[in-house]
Each structure stands twice: as structure tokens, then as C-alpha cells.
Write a protein that holds these residues in place. Structure first.
Motif, short mmCIF file in Angstrom:
data_model
loop_
_atom_site.label_atom_id
_atom_site.label_comp_id
_atom_site.label_asym_id
_atom_site.label_seq_id
_atom_site.Cartn_x
_atom_site.Cartn_y
_atom_site.Cartn_z
N ALA A 158 0.83 -1.21 0.00
CA ALA A 158 0.00 0.00 0.00
C ALA A 158 0.86 1.26 0.00
CB ALA A 158 -0.93 -0.01 1.21
N GLU A 159 1.96 1.23 0.73
CA GLU A 159 2.85 2.39 0.77
C GLU A 159 3.54 2.61 -0.56
OE1 GLU A 159 5.35 1.68 4.14
OE2 GLU A 159 3.71 1.90 5.58
N LYS A 160 3.88 1.54 -1.25
CA LYS A 160 4.45 1.69 -2.60
C LYS A 160 3.46 2.36 -3.54
CE LYS A 160 5.78 -2.57 -3.38
NZ LYS A 160 6.35 -3.74 -4.11
N ARG A 161 2.20 1.90 -3.50
CA ARG A 161 1.18 2.50 -4.37
C ARG A 161 0.96 3.97 -4.02
NH1 ARG A 161 -1.30 -2.45 -3.16
NH2 ARG A 161 -2.69 -1.45 -1.65
N PRO A 203 4.28 9.21 -8.32
CA PRO A 203 4.56 10.64 -8.54
C PRO A 203 3.35 11.55 -8.32
CG PRO A 203 5.65 9.33 -10.23
CD PRO A 203 4.80 8.38 -9.43
N GLU A 204 2.15 11.09 -8.67
CA GLU A 204 0.99 11.96 -8.49
C GLU A 204 0.71 12.23 -7.01
OE1 GLU A 204 -0.54 7.82 -9.79
OE2 GLU A 204 1.10 9.21 -10.27
N SER A 205 0.94 11.23 -6.14
CA SER A 205 0.76 11.44 -4.71
C SER A 205 1.82 12.37 -4.14
CB SER A 205 0.80 10.11 -3.96
OG SER A 205 -0.32 9.31 -4.29
N LEU A 206 3.06 12.20 -4.60
CA LEU A 206 4.13 13.06 -4.13
C LEU A 206 3.90 14.50 -4.58
CD1 LEU A 206 7.23 10.76 -4.75
CD2 LEU A 206 5.71 10.88 -2.77
N ALA A 207 3.39 14.66 -5.79
CA ALA A 207 3.09 16.01 -6.28
C ALA A 207 1.99 16.65 -5.44
CB ALA A 207 2.68 15.96 -7.74
N TYR A 208 1.01 15.85 -5.03
CA TYR A 208 -0.07 16.39 -4.20
C TYR A 208 0.50 16.96 -2.91
CZ TYR A 208 -4.06 16.53 -1.05
OH TYR A 208 -5.00 16.96 -0.13
N TRP A 209 1.35 16.17 -2.24
CA TRP A 209 1.88 16.64 -0.96
C TRP A 209 2.83 17.81 -1.12
CZ3 TRP A 209 -0.68 16.03 3.10
CH2 TRP A 209 -1.42 14.88 3.33
N THR A 252 -13.21 19.77 3.48
CA THR A 252 -12.98 19.29 2.11
C THR A 252 -11.52 18.93 1.89
OG1 THR A 252 -14.81 20.62 1.26
CG2 THR A 252 -13.16 19.89 -0.33
N THR A 253 -10.63 19.81 2.35
CA THR A 253 -9.20 19.55 2.19
C THR A 253 -8.77 18.33 2.98
OG1 THR A 253 -8.80 21.93 1.92
CG2 THR A 253 -6.91 20.56 2.44
N TRP A 254 -9.35 18.16 4.17
CA TRP A 254 -9.01 16.99 4.99
C TRP A 254 -9.38 15.70 4.27
CZ3 TRP A 254 -12.62 13.88 8.11
CH2 TRP A 254 -11.97 12.93 8.90
N TRP A 255 -10.55 15.64 3.66
CA TRP A 255 -10.94 14.45 2.92
C TRP A 255 -9.99 14.20 1.76
CZ3 TRP A 255 -13.66 10.75 4.83
CH2 TRP A 255 -14.68 11.01 5.75
N ASP A 256 -9.54 15.27 1.11
CA ASP A 256 -8.54 15.11 0.03
C ASP A 256 -7.24 14.54 0.60
OD1 ASP A 256 -10.30 16.11 -1.85
OD2 ASP A 256 -9.48 18.15 -1.78
N ASP A 257 -6.83 15.04 1.76
CA ASP A 257 -5.62 14.52 2.39
C ASP A 257 -5.74 13.03 2.68
OD1 ASP A 257 -4.49 17.04 2.30
OD2 ASP A 257 -4.73 17.45 4.45
N LEU A 258 -6.91 12.61 3.15
CA LEU A 258 -7.09 11.20 3.48
C LEU A 258 -6.97 10.31 2.25
CD1 LEU A 258 -9.87 11.09 6.23
CD2 LEU A 258 -7.39 11.29 6.45
N HIS A 300 -4.73 10.54 0.26
CA HIS A 300 -3.29 10.36 0.09
C HIS A 300 -2.61 10.05 1.43
CE1 HIS A 300 -4.68 12.91 -3.26
NE2 HIS A 300 -3.77 12.28 -3.97
N ALA A 301 -3.38 9.56 2.39
CA ALA A 301 -2.86 9.39 3.74
C ALA A 301 -1.90 8.21 3.87
CB ALA A 301 -4.02 9.21 4.73
N ASP A 302 -1.83 7.33 2.87
CA ASP A 302 -0.92 6.19 2.95
C ASP A 302 0.50 6.55 2.51
OD1 ASP A 302 -2.78 4.41 3.97
OD2 ASP A 302 -3.43 3.74 1.99
N THR A 303 0.70 7.74 1.96
CA THR A 303 2.05 8.12 1.54
C THR A 303 2.94 8.23 2.77
OG1 THR A 303 1.11 9.40 -0.28
CG2 THR A 303 3.42 9.79 0.25
#
Length: 473
Positions: A228-231, A235-241, A358-364, A366-369
């Protein structure tokens, strides 16, 4: 979200993939492969923090329970704790480094249960606090300490009320290395310890087939977590953060955390003595709409207000970066004890409650990063952030953790303040029949007066009252 639009975010190998490649190379040819496992992203972070801590001390998660004096049979408790260690592989985990790669080895089931005798003039809570600070790097990750208390109110414990008017109580500290547990694990440990104690079970009462099944389940859960952490490290998750953190870091620059200076920010690595901490607490009623999912964004907003208050006039434009644990076992993973969580970063900028939710739900999403991937993403995008958090927030749902019962007697949970912090301040909220709100702060980093003001703001927002009017107890 196109990672190509975020400067510095490439498509290279993730930290998790790099680590697993190192692990597999190091583990090749090991004589006892069944006793060797990789570590999860959260465990990587905890083990790194341990290496940097004075004396190699781990981050310890303690629970404290007060019982009427004479309730706890130490030998019976030792057998029950040994039973848990024999059942749950995480409680046999020993951290190690194999050819440069951090690993966990599964050892023999052992239990450490000790009666702590306070020194002359020392209270039970002070003795337990000292014992936890002296936690040795060697030894089991699950330890229990019992001390007799001599008053219904212990002033050295931060005014901890004890449940016996006569003062004849004993306090049991149930403590775990954070590298082997998360919130879900705490509930399981309380229930299993009570059951083993009730039925007088010991390590020899675990059938070999059950021990083998639990070990296989733990191995599967660790590998599923790493998958799960690999997925979550694409790059799209890293760009989000990177985009989430960039505005906050642009406003903070290289500034220190609220109220700190460069000299105090490194004090834990240059001295054997933990930094002094202050503490405040209060209880608030739960409003009708305060379910777990609705309460947490409100709590994030209130903690953000407290963090900005702690910054004071020294950095009025700072956006504090808070961290909170989130997550659990992957959906297909066996229900085993362990450390299956992640520290999620929250840029605590002021904003409307609906926008924060709304932002918190977006963060969740990507919460496995893993946290170290988030730090690397920020650096790759030229964001000047070291990975140091301004504050920590934990939220515990007490409905998921039954009271600890030993021999038919329910212990009353108490809280002992003054333990070391991993950030300038930390907020802990326990969600049960009411909200128990606690805040601790590093007194070398934060003036007491400013901390009291920040706590008043925090509790006022949680109570829906004007700042300064919430009760402090």
C-alpha cells in the motif's frame, strides 16, 4: 493531478521500493528467514528517531490504570503478559540493522513486569514517569510497571485524581514501544490481557498452530502495508503533498517552530535529560453532531488556531505544520497487532470550516504516503522544509478500547504528565462519553503564559464558545 506540473517531482524509485530492494539483498541467505521481516514506513521513522534519541530510547506509548491496592497479582500478570507475547508476533519484535537495512526480528516471547518502588520523597506517578524515561534499548517492546500510590490526589502527577478516597491504590503502567502498536492495537491488548489474566493463561498455553498462524498473519499484514505504501508513493501522490506543503513553507521559510530557537530545537540530541514539559487538560461535552468523522476536522481547525497562537507575534504569517497519526491495516490484511499507521501532515492555515473539511478528505485520499516520502517530495520541489513538525495531534476513540479489567476489577484510566514530546507541543483528545482534551508543551520552546492562551483558544473552539471562555481543568 499531473506530476509534471510540479517542479522537482520525478518518476524515480520511491523510498519504499529502494528500502525493499536493500532488504531483499540483505536478507538473501539468512539462516532463519522465518524470523526476519522488513519494517513498515511508520516503523522506519520510529527506528530512525530511536537512533537519534538519547540512549536509544524509543517513543513509548503508555496507558495508566489505577486499581484498589492489592488487586494486581504480579506473577499472574507476568504470565498473562507472556501469553500475549507468545500469541502476538509484534510483541516479540526486536529492531535490528542487517547489512545497512533496518529489519525486525521475531524473538522468543518474554514479558517484563516489575513492581516499582518510589524513592524517598517520590510519588508513585513520579516513579513511573522516571521508570519509563529509563526504558532500556534492550528488552521486550511490551512492559508493565506497578507502583503503590499513597493519596487520592497525586500532586507530582500533574494533579492526577486517583479513584480511592482512602488513598489505598496502585497504578499499573501498560507501556509499548510505538514501533509495535497503533490505536487499534491498544484496544486488542487491553482485551487480551484481561482475558489471559482472568483465565490464568501463560506462554505455554498457546498451541503451536496458533502461534504459527499469527506469525503468518503478521508477515502478510506487513507486506500488504508495504504494498500500500508503494502505491501511495507514486509521482501523483508526491506532487499532491508537495503542493500542499509548499504554501506553508513559503510563509515559514527557515523559521523555527512556534516559540523555539535553533539552540532549543536540537536539545534532545545534545543532552541525556528530557526537556521539561507543561500540561493542561479539560473535559468538554460531546455535541449531538460530534461523530468521529465530523469531530476530527473541527479538532484540526482548533489545533491550528492553538498553533498560530503559540507562534505569537514573532511569526504572524507562519503556517504551522501539524502531524497526526492515521490509517490502519490494509483492507485485506489479517487482524493482527502491529504498527500500521502513518503520520499525515496538516498545514494549519486559517480558513472556513467547510474548506478545511474538504481539504481533509482530500488529504485522506493520500494518507498512505509514508512521511519520509512526503518530506522527500517537498525537498524535490525545492520546498524549504526539514520535516520537523510544529505540533502533534492524537485522537483516540475510547469506544474501541475497553477498560482494563484484572480479576473482575475494572481499572480507572489516569494520565501522567511530564513525559518527553516529539514536537514543541502536542494535543491528545480522547473521545468517549465526553471529550478529554489534553495539551502538553515543551517549556524550553513555549512560554507557559502563551501555552495557556493557546489552550484557551483550542478548548473554546471545540466547545463552540468565544475564546477564553472554555473551562480549563
Amino acid at each position: 493531478m499531473d506530476p509534471s506540473t510540479t517542479p522537482g517531482i520525478g518518476t524515480g524509485t520511491s523510498i519504499t521500493e529502494q528500502y525493499l530492494a536493500r532488504y531483499e539483498k540483505a536478507a538473501a541467505g539468512v539462516g532463519d528467514p522465518a524470523g526476519l521481516l522488513p519494517v513498515t514506513g511508520a516503523q522506519r521513522r520510529f527506528l530512525l528517531a530511536r537512533r537519534l534519541a538519547p540512549g536509544g530510547r524509543p517513543d513509548v506509548v503508555p496507558l495508566f490504570f489505577a486499581f484498589p491496592r492489592g488487586t494486581v497479582d504480579v506473577e499472574r500478570l507476568r504470565a498473562a503478559a507472556g501469553h500475549l507475547a507468545a500469541v502476538h508476533p509484534a510483541l516479540r519484535m526486536r529492531p535490528d540493522v542487517l547489512r545497512g537495512a533496518p529489519v525486525q526480528r521475531l524473538g522468543a516471547p518474554t514479558a517484563q513486569v516489575e513492581r516499582v518502588v518510589p524513592r524517598p520523597g517520590e510519588s508513585a506517578t513520579a516513579a513511573l514517569r522516571r521508570t519509563l524515561l529509563e526504558w532500556g534499548a534492550e528488552g521486550p517492546p511490551f512492559r508493565l510497571f506497578l507502583a503503590d500510590a499513597h493519596g487520592s490526589l497525586d500532586p507530582q502527577g500533574g494533579g492526577v485524581p486517583l479513584p480511592s478516597a482512602a488513598g489505598a491504590v496502585e497504578i499499573l503502567a501498560l507501556a509499548l514501544d510505538h514501533a509495535v502498536c497503533d490505536e487499534q492495537s491498544l484496544g486488542r491488548i487491553s482485551a487480551d490481557l484481561a482475558e489471559a489474566y482472568e483465565h490464568r493463561l501463560g506462554p505455554g498455553d498457546v498451541p503451536p498452530h496458533r502461534a504459527a498462524e499469527e506469525a503468518a498473519g503478521y508477515r502478510e499484514a506487513v507486506h500488504l502495508q508495504l504494498d500500500a505504501e508503494k502505491r501511495a508513493s507514486r509521482p501523483e501522490s508526491l506532487a499532491y503533498w508537495a503542493r500542499r506543503i509548499a504554501p506553508a513553507s513559503a510563509s515559514t521559510g527557515a523559521a523555527s517552530a512556534p516559540g523555539t530557537s535553533t539552540s532549543t530545537s536540537t536539545s534532545t540530541s545534545t543532552t541525556q535529560q528530557p526537556r521539561p514539559t507543561g500540561a493542561l487538560r479539560t473535559r468538554l461535552p460531546i455535541r449531538a453532531d460530534d461523530g468521529r468523522a465530523t469531530a476530527f476536522p473541527v479538532l484540526l481547525g482548533a489545533c491550528g488556531s492553538a498553533a498560530r497562537a503559540l507562534a505569537g507575534t514573532e511569526a504572524p504569517d507562519r503556517t504551522p505544520l501539524l502531524g497526526y497519526p492515521w490509517g490502519g491495516r490494509p483492507a485485506a490484511a489479517p487482524d493482527v497487532l502491529g504498527c500500521f499507521l502513518n503520520t499525515v501532515v496538516h498545514p494549519a492555515a486559517p480558513g472556513a470550516p467547510d474548506d478545511l473539511t474538504t481539504t481533509w478528505w482530500d488529504d485522506l485520499d493520500h494518507a498512505d504516503t509514508p512521511f519520509d516520502e512526503v518530506v522527500r517530495a517537498a525537498r524535490s520541489a525545492a520546498v524549504p522544509w526539514s520535516g520537523r513538525l510544529d505540533g502533534l495531534l492524537t485522537f483516540e476513540d475510547l469506544h474501541r478500547r475497553p477498560p482494563l479489567r484484572l480479576g473482575g476489577v475494572a481499572g480507572r484510566e489516569v494520565h501522567i504528565d511530564g513525559r518527553p514530546l516529539q514536537a514543541p507541543f502536542a494535543v491528545s483528545v480522547s473521545y468517549g462519553t465526553d471529550l478529554l482534551v489534553r495539551m502538553a508543551w515543551d517549556r524550553d520552546a513555549v512560554p507557559d503564559g502563551r501555552a495557556h492562551d493557546a489552550f484557551a483558544r483550542l478548548t473554546a473552539e471545540l466547545a463552540g464558545e468565544p475564546a477564553g471562555h472554555a473551562p480549563v481543568g
